[in-house]
Design a protein around this motif. Sequence first.
Motif, mmCIF file in Angstrom:
data_model
loop_
_atom_site.group_PDB
_atom_site.id
_atom_site.type_symbol
_atom_site.label_atom_id
_atom_site.label_comp_id
_atom_site.label_asym_id
_atom_site.label_seq_id
_atom_site.Cartn_x
_atom_site.Cartn_y
_atom_site.Cartn_z
ATOM 1 N N ILE A 58 1.364 -1.264 0.249
ATOM 2 C CA ILE A 58 -0.048 0.372 -0.495
ATOM 3 C C ILE A 58 0.987 1.304 -0.103
ATOM 4 O O ILE A 58 1.847 1.323 0.669
ATOM 5 N N LEU A 59 0.401 2.166 -1.164
ATOM 6 C CA LEU A 59 1.385 3.458 -0.967
ATOM 7 C C LEU A 59 0.234 3.780 -0.807
ATOM 8 O O LEU A 59 -0.413 4.777 -1.523
ATOM 9 N N GLY A 60 0.868 4.776 0.209
ATOM 10 C CA GLY A 60 -0.563 6.116 0.739
ATOM 11 C C GLY A 60 -0.628 5.811 1.959
ATOM 12 O O GLY A 60 -0.904 4.407 1.872
ATOM 13 N N ALA A 61 -0.331 6.959 3.166
ATOM 14 C CA ALA A 61 -0.147 6.358 5.001
ATOM 15 C C ALA A 61 -2.029 7.061 4.819
ATOM 16 O O ALA A 61 -1.871 7.117 6.500
ATOM 17 N N GLY A 80 -5.501 4.653 1.915
ATOM 18 C CA GLY A 80 -4.836 3.655 2.736
ATOM 19 C C GLY A 80 -4.574 2.968 4.014
ATOM 20 O O GLY A 80 -4.790 1.789 4.325
ATOM 21 N N ARG A 81 -4.742 4.105 5.134
ATOM 22 C CA ARG A 81 -4.618 3.466 6.648
ATOM 23 C C ARG A 81 -5.719 2.393 6.482
ATOM 24 O O ARG A 81 -6.354 1.770 6.954
ATOM 25 N N SER A 82 -7.027 2.852 6.321
ATOM 26 C CA SER A 82 -8.445 2.180 6.149
ATOM 27 C C SER A 82 -8.116 0.370 5.078
ATOM 28 O O SER A 82 -8.840 -0.689 5.433
ATOM 29 N N VAL A 83 -7.574 0.699 4.258
ATOM 30 C CA VAL A 83 -7.120 -0.806 3.481
ATOM 31 C C VAL A 83 -6.110 -1.431 4.529
ATOM 32 O O VAL A 83 -6.475 -2.666 4.354
ATOM 33 N N ALA A 84 -5.229 -0.885 4.967
ATOM 34 C CA ALA A 84 -4.685 -1.915 5.663
ATOM 35 C C ALA A 84 -5.060 -2.075 7.088
ATOM 36 O O ALA A 84 -5.025 -3.083 7.259
ATOM 37 N N VAL A 91 2.266 -6.100 3.223
ATOM 38 C CA VAL A 91 3.839 -6.742 3.363
ATOM 39 C C VAL A 91 4.156 -5.539 3.360
ATOM 40 O O VAL A 91 5.465 -5.738 3.630
ATOM 41 N N ALA A 92 4.058 -4.439 2.758
ATOM 42 C CA ALA A 92 4.282 -2.869 2.707
ATOM 43 C C ALA A 92 2.849 -1.852 3.244
ATOM 44 O O ALA A 92 2.629 -2.225 2.399
ATOM 45 N N LEU A 93 3.469 -0.772 3.471
ATOM 46 C CA LEU A 93 2.794 0.270 3.844
ATOM 47 C C LEU A 93 3.616 1.349 3.956
ATOM 48 O O LEU A 93 4.603 1.276 4.455
ATOM 49 N N ALA A 94 3.050 2.003 2.504
ATOM 50 C CA ALA A 94 4.615 3.778 3.322
ATOM 51 C C ALA A 94 3.663 5.213 2.801
ATOM 52 O O ALA A 94 2.328 4.673 2.546
ATOM 53 N N ASP A 95 4.209 5.964 3.182
ATOM 54 C CA ASP A 95 4.275 7.822 2.964
ATOM 55 C C ASP A 95 4.941 7.694 2.642
ATOM 56 O O ASP A 95 5.648 7.018 1.700
ATOM 57 N N TYR A 106 4.946 -8.989 -3.515
ATOM 58 C CA TYR A 106 3.638 -8.474 -3.265
ATOM 59 C C TYR A 106 2.598 -9.021 -4.479
ATOM 60 O O TYR A 106 3.107 -9.299 -5.529
ATOM 61 N N ASP A 107 1.177 -9.316 -4.350
ATOM 62 C CA ASP A 107 0.480 -9.591 -5.461
ATOM 63 C C ASP A 107 -0.116 -8.547 -6.598
ATOM 64 O O ASP A 107 -0.369 -7.891 -7.283
ATOM 65 N N VAL A 108 -0.555 -7.242 -5.554
ATOM 66 C CA VAL A 108 -1.336 -6.112 -5.593
ATOM 67 C C VAL A 108 -0.686 -4.842 -4.852
ATOM 68 O O VAL A 108 -0.506 -4.726 -3.861
ATOM 69 N N LEU A 109 -0.383 -4.012 -5.508
ATOM 70 C CA LEU A 109 -0.198 -2.294 -5.413
ATOM 71 C C LEU A 109 -1.478 -1.888 -5.149
ATOM 72 O O LEU A 109 -2.554 -1.393 -5.952
ATOM 73 N N VAL A 110 -1.413 -1.445 -3.636
ATOM 74 C CA VAL A 110 -3.141 -0.343 -3.724
ATOM 75 C C VAL A 110 -2.251 1.181 -3.892
ATOM 76 O O VAL A 110 -1.540 1.559 -2.603
ATOM 77 N N GLU A 111 -2.872 1.811 -4.517
ATOM 78 C CA GLU A 111 -2.137 3.009 -5.070
ATOM 79 C C GLU A 111 -2.761 4.295 -4.047
ATOM 80 O O GLU A 111 -4.583 4.088 -5.240
ATOM 81 N N ALA A 112 -2.906 4.690 -3.242
ATOM 82 C CA ALA A 112 -3.682 5.980 -2.953
ATOM 83 C C ALA A 112 -2.578 7.079 -2.484
ATOM 84 O O ALA A 112 -3.044 7.515 -1.245
ATOM 85 N N THR A 113 -1.648 7.586 -3.227
ATOM 86 C CA THR A 113 -1.048 8.432 -2.325
ATOM 87 C C THR A 113 -1.939 10.098 -3.237
ATOM 88 O O THR A 113 -2.135 10.066 -4.320
ATOM 89 N N PRO A 114 -1.286 10.956 -2.497
ATOM 90 C CA PRO A 114 -1.613 12.121 -3.249
ATOM 91 C C PRO A 114 -1.390 12.455 -4.587
ATOM 92 O O PRO A 114 0.151 12.456 -4.469
ATOM 93 N N THR A 115 -2.498 12.757 -5.570
ATOM 94 C CA THR A 115 -1.751 12.473 -6.939
ATOM 95 C C THR A 115 -2.214 13.980 -7.473
ATOM 96 O O THR A 115 -3.098 14.336 -7.287
#
Length: 104
Positions: free
Chosen positions: A5-8, A12-16, A27-31, A70-79
């Motif tokens: 998960i990219l974006g905390a 992103g926090r809800s998905v995690a 397996v990964a959580l990043a801000d 990882y299998d899936v990247l969840v892209e939740a960053t401010p874009t």
Amino acid sequence: MELAILGAGDVGRSVADLAAEYGHDVVALADSTSAAVDPDGIAVQDALERKVGGESVGTADPADVFETNYDVLVEATPTTLGDAEPGFSHVRRALEADRHVVLA
């Protein structure tokens, strides 16, 4: 599935937070400044408590997310609307590595 998960922020926090309830491992959580990365699964609640408390999500660099399995990247960053970054580059990198991607 193993999620990176990219974006905390809220998304992103809800998905995690909900991942385990649906049978997934995070397996990964990043801000934007740090990441928690563990191929066996991160301690989600610990990482979330650190983030909410104003601390770093973890001790790894956010780019390390792409180096774990990882299998899936969840892209939740401010874009940005102008160039779709940083999300566009994250999605491209994941797809080039033959990974699935979910956009927030």
